[in-house]
Design a protein around this motif. Structure first.
Motif, PDB file in Angstrom:
ATOM      1  N   THR A 102     -10.078   8.275  20.991  1.00  0.00           N
ATOM      2  CA  THR A 102      -8.708   7.734  20.742  1.00  0.00           C
ATOM      3  C   THR A 102      -8.248   8.187  19.617  1.00  0.00           C
ATOM      4  OG1 THR A 102      -7.277   5.808  20.528  1.00  0.00           O
ATOM      5  CG2 THR A 102      -9.655   5.537  19.991  1.00  0.00           C
ATOM      6  N   ARG A 103      -6.926   8.485  19.283  1.00  0.00           N
ATOM      7  CA  ARG A 103      -6.224   8.888  18.325  1.00  0.00           C
ATOM      8  C   ARG A 103      -5.873   7.217  17.570  1.00  0.00           C
ATOM      9  NH1 ARG A 103      -1.531  12.375  20.725  1.00  0.00           N
ATOM     10  NH2 ARG A 103      -1.969  10.602  22.014  1.00  0.00           N
ATOM     11  N   SER A 104      -5.862   7.269  16.386  1.00  0.00           N
ATOM     12  CA  SER A 104      -5.347   6.054  15.715  1.00  0.00           C
ATOM     13  C   SER A 104      -4.758   6.122  14.322  1.00  0.00           C
ATOM     14  CB  SER A 104      -6.574   4.950  15.654  1.00  0.00           C
ATOM     15  OG  SER A 104      -6.166   3.883  15.017  1.00  0.00           O
ATOM     16  N   SER A 105      -3.760   5.650  14.177  1.00  0.00           N
ATOM     17  CA  SER A 105      -3.218   5.630  12.615  1.00  0.00           C
ATOM     18  C   SER A 105      -2.524   4.458  12.336  1.00  0.00           C
ATOM     19  CB  SER A 105      -1.760   6.726  12.745  1.00  0.00           C
ATOM     20  OG  SER A 105      -1.126   6.639  11.476  1.00  0.00           O
ATOM     21  N   ASN A 106      -3.116   4.104  10.839  1.00  0.00           N
ATOM     22  CA  ASN A 106      -3.056   2.710  10.468  1.00  0.00           C
ATOM     23  C   ASN A 106      -1.918   2.546   9.791  1.00  0.00           C
ATOM     24  OD1 ASN A 106      -4.242   0.113   9.690  1.00  0.00           O
ATOM     25  ND2 ASN A 106      -4.162   0.937   7.697  1.00  0.00           N
TER      26      ASN A 106
ATOM     27  N   ARG B  19      -2.296  -0.717  14.326  1.00  0.00           N
ATOM     28  CA  ARG B  19      -2.368   0.694  14.523  1.00  0.00           C
ATOM     29  C   ARG B  19      -1.797   0.896  15.752  1.00  0.00           C
ATOM     30  NH1 ARG B  19      -6.602   3.345  12.430  1.00  0.00           N
ATOM     31  NH2 ARG B  19      -8.018   2.230  10.930  1.00  0.00           N
TER      32      ARG B  19
ATOM     33  N   ALA C   6      -2.470   3.576  18.607  1.00  0.00           N
ATOM     34  CA  ALA C   6      -3.745   4.150  19.339  1.00  0.00           C
ATOM     35  C   ALA C   6      -3.586   4.547  20.509  1.00  0.00           C
ATOM     36  CB  ALA C   6      -4.600   3.093  19.068  1.00  0.00           C
TER      37      ALA C   6
ATOM     38  N   PHE D 259      -8.593   2.998  22.948  1.00  0.00           N
ATOM     39  CA  PHE D 259      -8.992   2.298  21.698  1.00  0.00           C
ATOM     40  C   PHE D 259      -9.293   0.762  22.184  1.00  0.00           C
ATOM     41  CE2 PHE D 259      -7.758  -0.587  18.173  1.00  0.00           C
ATOM     42  CZ  PHE D 259      -8.156   0.251  17.131  1.00  0.00           C
TER      43      PHE D 259
ATOM     44  N   ILE E 135      -1.563  -3.552  17.974  1.00  0.00           N
ATOM     45  CA  ILE E 135      -1.893  -2.271  18.462  1.00  0.00           C
ATOM     46  C   ILE E 135      -0.713  -1.856  19.258  1.00  0.00           C
ATOM     47  CG2 ILE E 135      -3.791  -0.501  19.422  1.00  0.00           C
ATOM     48  CD1 ILE E 135      -4.964  -3.615  19.443  1.00  0.00           C
TER      49      ILE E 135
ATOM     50  N   PHE F 127      -0.049   5.248  20.914  1.00  0.00           N
ATOM     51  CA  PHE F 127       0.205   6.279  19.734  1.00  0.00           C
ATOM     52  C   PHE F 127       1.387   7.405  20.096  1.00  0.00           C
ATOM     53  CE2 PHE F 127      -0.829  10.152  17.716  1.00  0.00           C
ATOM     54  CZ  PHE F 127      -1.388   9.873  16.531  1.00  0.00           C
TER      55      PHE F 127
ATOM     56  N   SER G 271      -4.865  11.740  11.449  1.00  0.00           N
ATOM     57  CA  SER G 271      -5.335  10.621  12.353  1.00  0.00           C
ATOM     58  C   SER G 271      -6.531  10.260  12.254  1.00  0.00           C
ATOM     59  CB  SER G 271      -5.245  11.386  13.815  1.00  0.00           C
ATOM     60  OG  SER G 271      -5.643  10.428  14.751  1.00  0.00           O
TER      61      SER G 271
END
Length: 749
Positions: free
Chosen positions: A59-63, A80, A82, A86, A159, A162, A180
């Motif tokens: 998984t991609r994830s961005s905080n 996030r 995601a 995720f 969450i 994404f 990411s």
């Protein structure tokens, strides 16, 4: 310390598949040095899942921090964006909704239980309800999950898919942009070394240009304790503190056990008759050993009970000190086992030598009234006193040096003025109304100037490479930090120009102009950097000013060269230079009133930059505070032992002191007589402690690029302090014995 260590090693252990979960950082080479970056290209996650056997989910994830609102209720929460995987990787436990279908709608959002309650007042029957993100985008609640424990490395309150975050952002699809977080789940039968080797090749295979970047796997078990990298490899992290504090806690117990040994053997004459009588009545040595160890165990048990009472009282204060929420947990089997283990080990260890020593007395000699010989016991006792004070002096020296190192870094020239400086997160509405907000803030009298920046002034922020410039060779591998600011940013933060001029209020006029830091100017060779050209891609920029270097990101090193653009539209932070003549409460009230009028949809939140700066030293300050406490404990316990030995020595020499006084000895002379032996022992401790402390702190300081020198006077000062402490401790008993009436001491003769 057990509770603290237990908390540290329990990080990320609540996830069901923890043995299979990995984070994917990247190692990137700049100017011949490998740097570990917690960021990967956006498309990497899908490629890992599709092309590498053994990786079953990725998984991609961005905080991100976002404002959420339901009606008039608005809160800021960090969460996030995601992919669906995720939810599966971390086996999130759903209270409402289903994990498998939570992201079937691109406008879905999953909330933690506490976030749901904060928005709706309940965590039940909220599926399908709409919340607004950032006062613009609507999201549909598709699930509520249990709150995460405090012991996780990547916390989040919500969450969202994404894809919606990426929508329209073409740059997120390129392998040249690292932004990411990437998480993967390995199959149970996957070979870690094989999978990791394949992961390390993928970015280079996918990149159109030759790149000095590769990804690798970092186990969930290492995220908290082993997250410090050097030259692309793990070199430690908080695990060092876990080891350090565990050892120190054991040392404190050791010092206390030494006291028991010393005082027990010193009082041997008092118990000699008892041993003689018991042996004469038929008690064997093993039975006497058992008796004395049992006595030690009983004392240890009483100490344990007292310590539990003290823990109940002191644990809340300790939690404030370390920033945790530790609980005593006497219902937990592991805690009961630990308490009983400490009791048993301390009782047996402390009582073992005295038991063997006391049980060795010969009943014939004792009952005849012969004096018990203490030759070997006296030597061992002196050795133990030396050991105690050696440890205490090491603690004193280390405490001083840790404090000096922290102050050394905190007091270095930052290149800007952090005092009276406030930062605020900005949103699109604040950017659009910036001129009005700035004017009203200044008119309020609370603020002197207002600046904008795309990055937190103390963070690493955005950066990149592949720039070329006048006078530069092999410039493509140099990492440059980018800052998008407004014309007032330098004045607001107190940054100084070394040459040239700053930006004007005309953004369009400055579209091809940049400011650079002194370290960047040096890369351009000799002569002034003003007027030189920097090419970023196909666009040339002209240097119009050189800013003096400032400190950011790593507080112990010099930051990368920085390039400033006059582009306030790209700002994420607003900085306010406040008026020192206005009280803080009044100043905040005035700023809040302006923001409520011109940014009413968002709650008023702010951060003092000097507080943010101090937070950068959280680990070091914790070490400093705990080392002070440990030093005080070690000294206190050592002094208690010394106090007891001095009292016993004075009692043993009571008649000698009486005779000396009758013969004309002064109080001062008697105090010196009783004190000199103990002071000699402390002197030996100083000689032993100094090289140990130097070696320990020299190695500790090597982890910091910007560090103090270890000066000789610190060892002298620590030695003087230790001697003074010993003299004060012993002198109390010595003076008490010296001023006693000699008639009472000699009346039985």
């Amino acid at each position: 310390m057990f509770l603290w260590v237990e908390d540290e090693v329990s990080f990320n252990t609540d996830f069901e598949k923890q043995d299979q979960v990995y984070y994917v950082p990247t190692n990137q080479q700049y100017d011949g040095v490998w740097r570990t970056i917690y960021a990967t290209p956006g498309p990497l996650a899908q490629a890992l899942k599709d092309e590498i056997p053994g990786i079953i989910r990725a998984t991609r994830s961005s905080n991100q921090e976002r404002l959420f609102s339901v009606g008039e209720n608005a809160i800021n929460r960090t969460g996030r964006f995601a992919d669906q995987d995720f939810l599966e990787i971390f086996s999130l436990k759903f209270i409402e909704g289903q994990r498998e279908t939570a992201f079937s709608n691109p406008e879905a959002i999953v909330l933690t239980q506490s976030t749901a309650i904060a928005l709706f007042g309940t965590d039940e029957n909220i599926l399908g309800k709409i919340i607004k993100m950032g006062n613009t985008d609507n999201y549909l609640v598709s699930g509520v999950i249990e709150d995460l424990p405090n012991t996780i490395s990547f916390p989040f309150d919500w969450i969202a898919p994404f894809e919606r975050y990426r929508d329209g952002a073409e740059w997120m699809t390129h392998y040249g942009n690292n932004f990411s977080d990437t998480f993967v789940l390995l199959s149970e039968d996957a070979n870690l070394e094989t999978v990791d080797a394949r992961v390390r090749q993928l970015i280079q295979e996918k990149s159109s240009d030759e790149t000095d970047t590769y990804a690798f796997l970092h186990s969930i078990k290492d995220w908290h304790l082993r997250s410090k990298f050097k030259d692309g490899s793990i070199v430690g992290g908080r695990i060092a503190y876990v080891h350090l504090f565990s050892i120190i806690a054991l040392i404190i117990l050791l010092i206390a056990c030494i006291n028991f040994m010393n005082l027990s053997t010193a009082r041997s004459e008092k118990r000699a008759s008892e041993v003689g009588v018991r042996k004469a009545m038929g008690s064997g040595r093993s039975r006497l050993i058992f008796q004395f160890i049992t006595e030690a165990l009983m004392l240890a048990l009483m100490a344990t009970i007292v310590s539990v009472v003290l823990l109940v009282v002191l644990l809340p204060q300790f939690n404030l000190l370390i920033g945790k929420n530790l609980v005593l947990g006497l219902t937990q089997p592991s805690h009961i086992i630990l308490l009983l283990s400490i009791t048993l080990v301390c009782g047996v260890f402390a009582g073992l030598y005295p038991a063997f020593y006391l049980s060795s007395f010969k009943p014939v000699d004792v009952l005849k009234g012969l004096k018990v010989t203490q030759g070997s016991a006296t030597s061992i006792r002196k050795g133990l006193v030396i050991g105690q004070f050696t440890i205490s002096i090491v603690f004193i020296i280390c405490t001083i040096l840790v404090y000096q190192q922290i102050q050394h870094v905190k007091n270095r020239d930052l290149g800007f003025d952090k005092e009276q400086l406030i930062s605020m997160n900005v949103n699109d509405a604040m950017i659009e109304k910036f001129d009005v907000i700035k004017q009203k803030l200044i008119e309020s009298g609370a603020v002197k100037s207002v600046g904008l920046n795309n990055s937190d002034i103390l963070s690493g922020g955005n950066n990149g490479s592949n720039l070329t410039w006048t006078g530069g060779t092999n410039t493509e591998d140099v990492l440059i930090s980018f800052r998008y600011i407004n014309s007032d940013f330098l004045e607001t933060t107190g940054m100084k120009l070394a040459e040239g001029h700053g930006f004007s209020d005309n953004v369009a006029k400055d579209s091809s102009s940049v400011l650079i830091t002194e370290s960047f100017a040096k890369l351009m060779g000799s002569g002034s950097a003003i007027g030189k050209i920097i090419d970023r891609g196909d666009y040339p920029y002209t240097v119009v000013g050189v800013v003096k270097d400032f400190l950011y990101d790593d507080m112990y090193a010099q930051g990368d060269p920085v390039m400033f653009f006059n582009y306030p539209a790209g700002a994420n932070y607003m900085y306010l230079k406040t008026n020192p003549g206005v009280p803080v409460s009044d100043m905040l009230a005035r700023v809040e009133s302006v923001m409520k009028i011109h940014n009413s949809a968002f709650p008023f939140q702010y951060q003092f930059v000097d507080d943010t700066f101090d937070a950068k030293f959280k680990s070091e300050q914790l070490i400093g505070t705990l080392s002070q406490l440990f030093a005080l404990l070690a000294i206190l316990i050592s002094c208690l032992g010394l106090f007891g030995l001095a009292a016993y020595t004075a009692e043993q020499r009571r008649k000698e002191i009486g005779i000396r006084k009758v013969l004309g000895a002064s109080v001062t002379g008697i105090v010196k007589l009783l004190s000199k032996d103990f002071v000699k022992l402390v002197g030996v401790s100083i000689l032993l402690a100094s090289p140990i402390a130097w070696f320990t702190m020299h190695n500790w300081l090597q982890d910091y690029a910007y560090r103090i020198d270890i000066n000789w006077w610190i060892f002298v000062m620590a030695g003087v302090v230790a001697i003074l402490i010993a003299i004060v401790t012993v002198s109390f008993q010595a003076i008490k014995a010296a001023v006693a009436n000699p008639i009472k001491s000699l009346k039985t003769e």
